[in-house]
Design a protein around this motif. Structure first.
Motif, PDB file in Angstrom:
ATOM      1  N   TYR A   1     -15.182  -9.479 -27.234  1.00  0.00           N
ATOM      2  CA  TYR A   1     -15.132  -9.088 -28.637  1.00  0.00           C
ATOM      3  C   TYR A   1     -16.400  -9.517 -29.369  1.00  0.00           C
ATOM      4  CZ  TYR A   1     -10.129  -8.096 -28.099  1.00  0.00           C
ATOM      5  OH  TYR A   1      -8.925  -7.583 -27.711  1.00  0.00           O
TER       6      TYR A   1
ATOM      7  N   ARG B   1      -9.739   4.290 -36.241  1.00  0.00           N
ATOM      8  CA  ARG B   1     -10.234   2.979 -36.654  1.00  0.00           C
ATOM      9  C   ARG B   1      -9.137   2.192 -37.361  1.00  0.00           C
ATOM     10  NH1 ARG B   1     -16.177   4.360 -39.291  1.00  0.00           N
ATOM     11  NH2 ARG B   1     -16.891   5.779 -37.651  1.00  0.00           N
TER      12      ARG B   1
ATOM     13  N   TYR C   1     -14.952  -4.008 -30.825  1.00  0.00           N
ATOM     14  CA  TYR C   1     -13.860  -4.557 -31.633  1.00  0.00           C
ATOM     15  C   TYR C   1     -14.156  -6.021 -31.981  1.00  0.00           C
ATOM     16  CZ  TYR C   1     -11.609  -0.410 -29.734  1.00  0.00           C
ATOM     17  OH  TYR C   1     -11.324   0.882 -29.378  1.00  0.00           O
ATOM     18  N   PRO C   2     -13.646  -6.503 -33.123  1.00  0.00           N
ATOM     19  CA  PRO C   2     -12.848  -5.784 -34.119  1.00  0.00           C
ATOM     20  C   PRO C   2     -13.719  -4.936 -35.043  1.00  0.00           C
ATOM     21  CG  PRO C   2     -13.166  -8.039 -34.825  1.00  0.00           C
ATOM     22  CD  PRO C   2     -13.797  -7.929 -33.464  1.00  0.00           C
ATOM     23  N   TYR C   3     -13.067  -3.985 -35.681  1.00  0.00           N
ATOM     24  CA  TYR C   3     -13.714  -3.153 -36.689  1.00  0.00           C
ATOM     25  C   TYR C   3     -13.498  -3.811 -38.045  1.00  0.00           C
ATOM     26  CZ  TYR C   3     -14.264   0.883 -39.822  1.00  0.00           C
ATOM     27  OH  TYR C   3     -14.633   1.716 -40.837  1.00  0.00           O
TER      28      TYR C   3
END
Length: 293
Positions: A127, A177, A230-232
């Protein structure tokens, strides 16, 4: 006589010259009423403005304070076609060139040169966490590169028609998203699988098009969404965010037949979609390639 009395009564109600009353009230009485309502509405407007001000103080320009969303993100395909149906005749260019043009427009932000200029080369398979440091906001946040060359045979670089001219079309899958979504545990990336969709043919009978689907090829390999995307953090926080894609190439689909396809997201941190929502964690579409041969 009675009519005249009634008429005079109405006249006196609107304006009584003896008491100098208008509609039964004197000027001072009307003034007090108007003053009361003026003060009352000023108070209501002030209360509304104060409420809005307090509420706006709880909002963040970059991240929603409260997030009410499905636990399973939706999926969509490109090109979409009409009603998620992709139908064309291989020998007639005009039937499939619109799909090619749609994919050219869709993939242009993923050009390698654009990605190298705007986005960051991240470390894969983990991530890309970009937390704030206390009151110091980390904005704008960096976004990882997703170069279209990753899509290999479906990139449109080596084959500018994406296989549509050969009856081996590429379909692109994207996951909607969701801010803050961490789709996997234990560093196992989510991946896409596609197969024949079951459909009802009778009261208790179901069928599918497994015998017509043929072989599939996934790009990137295994149809994975790498964890580095990720994360968005949101549209304002990550201005140049490039949504990861998975391309599916149909290598030997049966010609001149309707083929019902369903693609799903597989991840150990995303629950399976509900049967009530056909776009939650999956997408179904129809593919038909006609040929004169």
């Amino acid at each position: 006589m009675a009519k005249d009395d009634k008429k005079n009564a109405w006249k006196e109600f609107f304006w009584n010259p003896r008491t100098r009353e208008f509609c039964g009230r004197t000027a001072s009485s009307w003034g007090l009423i108007l003053l009361f309502y003026l003060a009352f509405y000023i108070f209501l407007a002030g209360l509304f403005a104060l409420t809005m001000y307090v509420m706006l103080q709880t909002l963040d320009d970059h991240r929603p304070t409260y997030q009410d969303r499905l636990s399973t993100p939706g999926m969509m395909i490109r090109p979409k076609g009409e009603q998620l149906e992709i139908v064309y005749t291989m020998e007639y260019t005009e039937t499939w060139e619109r799909y090619v043009q749609a994919l050219n427009n869709f993939l242009s932000p993923y050009n390698d040169s654009v990605q190298a200029q705007k986005n960051y080369e991240c470390k894969p398979d983990q991530y890309f966490i970009q937390e704030d440091s206390g009151s110091l906001k980390n904005f704008p946040k960096r976004s990882c590169q997703f170069k279209r060359s990753i899509l290999e045979d479906c990139s449109g670089i080596t084959d500018r028609y994406y296989g549509y001219d050969e009856g081996k079309p590429c379909i692109f899958i994207k996951l909607n998203r969701v801010i803050g979504l961490l789709p996997a545990r234990d560093r196992q990336p989510p991946y896409v699988t596609c197969g024949a969709k079951k459909y009802k043919v009778g009261n208790d009978e179901w069928a599918d098009d497994s015998d017509k689907l043929g072989e599939l090829a996934y790009f990137p390999p295994n149809g994975t969404f790498n964890l580095m995307y990720y994360p968005y953090y949101g549209k304002k926080a990550q201005v140049n965010y490039s949504q990861p894609l998975v391309a599916i190439k149909f290598l030997n689909i049966t010609m001149n037949e309707d083929v019902n396809v369903e693609c799903r997201i597989n991840a150990n941190n995303i629950p399976e979609g509900s049967e009530r929502d056909k776009f939650a964690g999956r997408i179904s579409f129809k593919l038909r390639i006609n040929s004169r041969d």
